[in-house]
Write an enzyme that holds these catalytic residues in place. Structure first.
Site, short mmCIF file in Angstrom:
data_model
loop_
_atom_site.label_atom_id
_atom_site.label_comp_id
_atom_site.label_asym_id
_atom_site.label_seq_id
_atom_site.Cartn_x
_atom_site.Cartn_y
_atom_site.Cartn_z
N ASN A 10 50.19 -6.69 55.97
CA ASN A 10 48.96 -7.27 55.43
C ASN A 10 49.32 -7.97 54.11
O ASN A 10 49.47 -7.31 53.08
CB ASN A 10 47.92 -6.16 55.22
CG ASN A 10 46.65 -6.67 54.57
OD1 ASN A 10 46.43 -7.88 54.47
ND2 ASN A 10 45.79 -5.75 54.15
N HIS A 88 38.83 -2.96 56.38
CA HIS A 88 39.75 -2.62 55.29
C HIS A 88 38.93 -2.19 54.07
O HIS A 88 37.88 -2.77 53.79
CB HIS A 88 40.64 -3.82 54.96
CG HIS A 88 41.79 -3.45 54.07
ND1 HIS A 88 41.62 -3.22 52.73
CD2 HIS A 88 43.10 -3.24 54.34
CE1 HIS A 88 42.80 -2.88 52.20
NE2 HIS A 88 43.71 -2.89 53.17
N GLU A 160 43.96 4.89 56.26
CA GLU A 160 44.41 4.42 54.95
C GLU A 160 43.57 5.10 53.86
O GLU A 160 42.48 4.59 53.52
CB GLU A 160 44.22 2.91 54.83
CG GLU A 160 44.99 2.11 55.84
CD GLU A 160 45.29 0.72 55.30
OE1 GLU A 160 46.47 0.43 55.07
OE2 GLU A 160 44.34 -0.05 55.07
N GLY A 224 51.02 -3.02 52.95
CA GLY A 224 50.46 -4.02 52.04
C GLY A 224 51.54 -4.55 51.09
O GLY A 224 52.37 -5.39 51.46
N GLY A 225 51.54 -4.03 49.88
CA GLY A 225 52.43 -4.52 48.81
C GLY A 225 53.88 -4.69 49.23
O GLY A 225 54.51 -5.72 48.90
C1 PEP Z 1 46.73 -1.92 52.62
O1 PEP Z 1 46.03 -2.42 51.74
O2 PEP Z 1 46.44 -2.00 53.81
C2 PEP Z 1 47.96 -1.24 52.19
C3 PEP Z 1 48.54 -0.44 53.04
O3 PEP Z 1 48.37 -1.52 50.92
P1 PEP Z 1 49.65 -0.94 50.17
O4 PEP Z 1 50.78 -0.84 51.17
O5 PEP Z 1 49.94 -1.90 49.07
O6 PEP Z 1 49.28 0.42 49.67
#
Ligand code: PEP
Length: 243
Positions: A10, A88, A160, A224-225
């Protein structure tokens, strides 16, 4: 250990067009649809034509017409996209998406042959108040309300925890395993549908992926990041997709 895991990147609202072109140059060698990129919608056409999958971060609950600024699942499907994220926590929070709207989006996506990654998770406050089970159950039941078994076959749930997104904090493997078991049980009980695939998402990186990959009942990862750094992402993919 679950087989055929998927890794969904993402990219959120990140990177300039120049950075995106460099990024695509590095990921174009990926030869599996078990890796799916969800870039900013503006950049989607540039991600198409390779052997990884492409998804969309956000779709409308409407199918077509005078809805300025929105993108429909029908349009996304017609571009060859394989999935959409729905629910999300950033959309629930910043765009104030309600449970009813999320349910409408899930239905619209499935009607237009897009697979759905339904994101659910509790906030820090909800966890501290021991409300996690209640919140997850509510999010699942409302989002999947009215779906047929055929529709459910195209849904993944991404667990999440909101407090784990972008914070470098993650639950223990034991916690995630128990929560995934609970999510599957809710779907079995309320929708008579067995073994819905569940992903984990939240602060996954190249250092914790080996351990997270040990989780018995997890069907993959939403990243994500760490997906913004190609080296990090490649390590996550290598670990998660090894048979
Ligand atoms: C997300 O926002 O779906 C996510 C998993 O973010 P991060 O990996 O940055 O925690």
């Amino acid at each position: 250990m679950e087989k055929n895991k998927i890794v969904v990147a993402n990219l959120k609202m990140n990177m300039s067009f120049g950075q995106i072109k460099t990024y695509i140059d590095k990921i174009r060698t990926i030869e599996t649809k078990r890796v799916v990129f969800c870039p900013s919608s503006l950049y989607i056409p540039y991600f198409l034509g390779y052997n990884y999958g492409v998804g969309i971060q956000q779709i409308s609950n409407k199918i077509e017409g005078a809805y300025t600024g929105q993108i429909s699942s029908k349009q996304a499907g017609s571009m060859g996209l394989v999935l959409t994220l729905i629910g999300h926590s950033e959309c629930r929070t910043y765009l104030k998406e309600s449970d009813d709207l999320i349910n409408e989006k899930v239905k619209a996506a499935l009607e237009n042959k897009l697979n759905v990654i339904l994101c659910i998770g509790e906030t820090k406050e909800q966890r501290e108040m021991l409300k996690t089970s209640y919140i997850l159950k509510k999010q699942i039941i409302s989002a999947l309300n009215g779906l047929s078994k055929q529709g459910l076959k195209h849904v993944y749930i991404a667990y999440e925890p909101v407090w784990a997104i972008g914070t470098n904090k993650i639950p223990s493997n034991r916690d995630i395993e128990d929560t995934i078991r609970y999510i599957k049980k809710i779907v079995e009980k309320h929708f008579d549908f067995n073994n819905i695939p569940v992903l984990y998402g939240g602060s996954i990186n190249s250092k914790n992926i080996e351990e997270l990959n040990e989780i018995e009942n997890c069907s993959g990862f939403l990243v994500g990041g760490s997906s913004l750094k190609v080296k990090e992402l490649f390590k996550i993919i290598e670990v998660a997709l090894k048979e």
